[in-house]
Design a protein around this motif. Sequence first.
Motif, mmCIF file in Angstrom:
data_model
loop_
_atom_site.group_PDB
_atom_site.id
_atom_site.type_symbol
_atom_site.label_atom_id
_atom_site.label_comp_id
_atom_site.label_asym_id
_atom_site.label_seq_id
_atom_site.Cartn_x
_atom_site.Cartn_y
_atom_site.Cartn_z
ATOM 1 N N ARG A 25 136.683 43.295 116.729
ATOM 2 C CA ARG A 25 138.083 43.662 116.492
ATOM 3 C C ARG A 25 138.835 42.487 115.880
ATOM 4 N NH1 ARG A 25 137.437 45.462 122.069
ATOM 5 N NH2 ARG A 25 136.908 47.653 121.986
ATOM 6 N N PRO A 26 139.597 42.731 114.799
ATOM 7 C CA PRO A 26 140.390 41.642 114.198
ATOM 8 C C PRO A 26 141.435 41.123 115.182
ATOM 9 C CG PRO A 26 140.294 43.557 112.748
ATOM 10 C CD PRO A 26 139.731 43.971 114.064
ATOM 11 N N GLN A 27 141.528 39.804 115.296
ATOM 12 C CA GLN A 27 142.514 39.167 116.168
ATOM 13 C C GLN A 27 143.737 38.706 115.379
ATOM 14 O OE1 GLN A 27 141.874 39.113 119.624
ATOM 15 N NE2 GLN A 27 140.369 40.509 118.790
ATOM 16 N N PHE A 28 143.481 38.149 114.196
ATOM 17 C CA PHE A 28 144.554 37.745 113.297
ATOM 18 C C PHE A 28 143.982 37.529 111.910
ATOM 19 C CE2 PHE A 28 142.900 33.694 114.771
ATOM 20 C CZ PHE A 28 142.822 32.951 113.610
ATOM 21 N N THR A 29 144.879 37.479 110.921
ATOM 22 C CA THR A 29 144.495 37.243 109.530
ATOM 23 C C THR A 29 145.355 36.118 108.984
ATOM 24 O OG1 THR A 29 143.940 39.582 109.238
ATOM 25 C CG2 THR A 29 144.300 38.296 107.234
ATOM 26 N N LEU A 30 144.721 35.164 108.296
ATOM 27 C CA LEU A 30 145.438 34.111 107.577
ATOM 28 C C LEU A 30 145.335 34.388 106.091
ATOM 29 C CD1 LEU A 30 144.187 30.841 109.354
ATOM 30 C CD2 LEU A 30 146.291 32.116 109.803
ATOM 31 N N CYS A 31 146.466 34.344 105.393
ATOM 32 C CA CYS A 31 146.506 34.416 103.938
ATOM 33 C C CYS A 31 146.766 32.989 103.468
ATOM 34 C CB CYS A 31 147.613 35.348 103.464
ATOM 35 S SG CYS A 31 147.447 37.034 104.089
ATOM 36 N N MET A 32 145.844 32.453 102.646
ATOM 37 C CA MET A 32 145.897 31.033 102.313
ATOM 38 C C MET A 32 145.881 30.805 100.800
ATOM 39 S SD MET A 32 142.949 29.908 105.053
ATOM 40 C CE MET A 32 141.731 30.791 104.106
ATOM 41 N N GLU A 33 146.665 29.845 100.395
ATOM 42 C CA GLU A 33 146.714 29.438 98.991
ATOM 43 C C GLU A 33 145.745 28.268 98.795
ATOM 44 O OE1 GLU A 33 150.304 28.776 95.974
ATOM 45 O OE2 GLU A 33 150.342 27.452 97.708
ATOM 46 N N ARG A 34 144.900 28.357 97.783
ATOM 47 C CA ARG A 34 143.960 27.280 97.473
ATOM 48 C C ARG A 34 144.759 26.091 96.943
ATOM 49 N NH1 ARG A 34 139.203 25.302 98.335
ATOM 50 N NH2 ARG A 34 138.001 24.541 96.609
ATOM 51 N N ILE A 35 144.452 24.904 97.447
ATOM 52 C CA ILE A 35 145.123 23.672 97.013
ATOM 53 C C ILE A 35 144.349 23.088 95.848
ATOM 54 C CG2 ILE A 35 145.749 21.313 97.670
ATOM 55 C CD1 ILE A 35 146.183 22.380 100.526
ATOM 56 N N SER A 36 145.017 22.883 94.731
ATOM 57 C CA SER A 36 144.371 22.299 93.542
ATOM 58 C C SER A 36 144.119 20.826 93.770
ATOM 59 C CB SER A 36 145.270 22.473 92.310
ATOM 60 O OG SER A 36 145.501 23.837 92.086
ATOM 61 N N LYS A 37 142.946 20.389 93.368
ATOM 62 C CA LYS A 37 142.596 18.971 93.534
ATOM 63 C C LYS A 37 142.313 18.347 92.195
ATOM 64 C CE LYS A 37 140.851 19.407 98.159
ATOM 65 N NZ LYS A 37 139.900 19.066 99.125
ATOM 66 N N LYS A 43 146.370 26.083 102.084
ATOM 67 C CA LYS A 43 147.643 26.036 102.809
ATOM 68 C C LYS A 43 147.948 27.457 103.274
ATOM 69 C CE LYS A 43 152.258 24.215 102.781
ATOM 70 N NZ LYS A 43 153.130 23.244 102.136
ATOM 71 N N VAL A 44 148.247 27.603 104.564
ATOM 72 C CA VAL A 44 148.516 28.921 105.141
ATOM 73 C C VAL A 44 149.875 29.413 104.652
ATOM 74 C CG1 VAL A 44 148.818 30.237 107.277
ATOM 75 C CG2 VAL A 44 147.131 28.379 107.186
ATOM 76 N N LYS A 45 149.870 30.580 104.012
ATOM 77 C CA LYS A 45 151.102 31.190 103.513
ATOM 78 C C LYS A 45 151.597 32.307 104.420
ATOM 79 C CE LYS A 45 151.996 29.045 99.760
ATOM 80 N NZ LYS A 45 153.172 28.202 99.748
ATOM 81 N N GLN A 46 150.664 33.000 105.096
ATOM 82 C CA GLN A 46 151.019 34.072 106.024
ATOM 83 C C GLN A 46 150.029 34.057 107.176
ATOM 84 O OE1 GLN A 46 151.155 37.218 102.692
ATOM 85 N NE2 GLN A 46 152.061 38.212 104.478
ATOM 86 N N ARG A 47 150.522 34.392 108.346
ATOM 87 C CA ARG A 47 149.667 34.642 109.511
ATOM 88 C C ARG A 47 150.110 35.989 110.052
ATOM 89 N NH1 ARG A 47 146.867 31.533 113.920
ATOM 90 N NH2 ARG A 47 146.694 33.053 115.579
ATOM 91 N N GLU A 48 149.182 36.929 110.075
ATOM 92 C CA GLU A 48 149.496 38.281 110.503
ATOM 93 C C GLU A 48 148.623 38.664 111.690
ATOM 94 O OE1 GLU A 48 151.986 39.904 109.170
ATOM 95 O OE2 GLU A 48 152.298 38.559 107.478
ATOM 96 N N ALA A 49 149.190 39.409 112.596
ATOM 97 C CA ALA A 49 148.440 39.892 113.747
ATOM 98 C C ALA A 49 147.458 40.966 113.294
ATOM 99 C CB ALA A 49 149.395 40.468 114.789
ATOM 100 N N CYS A 59 145.670 40.610 102.582
ATOM 101 C CA CYS A 59 146.482 39.613 101.878
ATOM 102 C C CYS A 59 146.634 39.996 100.410
ATOM 103 C CB CYS A 59 145.813 38.237 101.955
ATOM 104 S SG CYS A 59 145.644 37.597 103.627
ATOM 105 N N ASP A 60 147.697 39.498 99.785
ATOM 106 C CA ASP A 60 147.860 39.667 98.348
ATOM 107 C C ASP A 60 146.657 39.054 97.644
ATOM 108 O OD1 ASP A 60 150.304 40.936 98.621
ATOM 109 O OD2 ASP A 60 151.456 39.084 98.394
ATOM 110 N N PRO A 61 146.276 39.599 96.487
ATOM 111 C CA PRO A 61 145.060 39.147 95.806
ATOM 112 C C PRO A 61 145.036 37.658 95.426
ATOM 113 C CG PRO A 61 145.905 41.145 94.774
ATOM 114 C CD PRO A 61 146.902 40.726 95.807
ATOM 115 N N GLN A 62 146.190 37.038 95.250
ATOM 116 C CA GLN A 62 146.193 35.623 94.868
ATOM 117 C C GLN A 62 145.840 34.698 96.026
ATOM 118 O OE1 GLN A 62 149.159 37.361 95.075
ATOM 119 N NE2 GLN A 62 150.812 36.026 95.747
#
Length: 105
Positions: free
Chosen positions: A93-105, A68-74, A79-82
């Motif tokens: 060249r970086p275009q954007f960065t997604l910081c994502m939380e792993r979904i528990s299954k 699940k996307v928690k942050q989208r940064e230009a 991202c935070d280590p978690q």
Amino acid sequence: MIAGVLVAIFCGIWYGVLGHDSPDTGPANTDSTSASAAEVGDCLQKKGTDTDPDLTIVDCGGATADYKVKQREAMDYTCDPQYATYQLTRNGRPQFTLCMERISK
């Protein structure tokens, strides 16, 4: 005539450097279900590998959601280590960065 040749050379160099995507990053994916379209709150399924991820937007309530996307940064962002990080680069060249939380299954 010399000016015309110089303009043609300049345009060729410009196109070679800036006018197309490099082979290691590929073209921008404009598909509305690709990671490049993901916004905060969207869920993604990873179909690729850790070194070559293929992320697709999916329903958050479905069994296929992995992140699940928690942050989208230009551009370039750390991202935070978690959070898992996905970064799209084009021409090195970086275009954007997604910081994502792993979904528990």
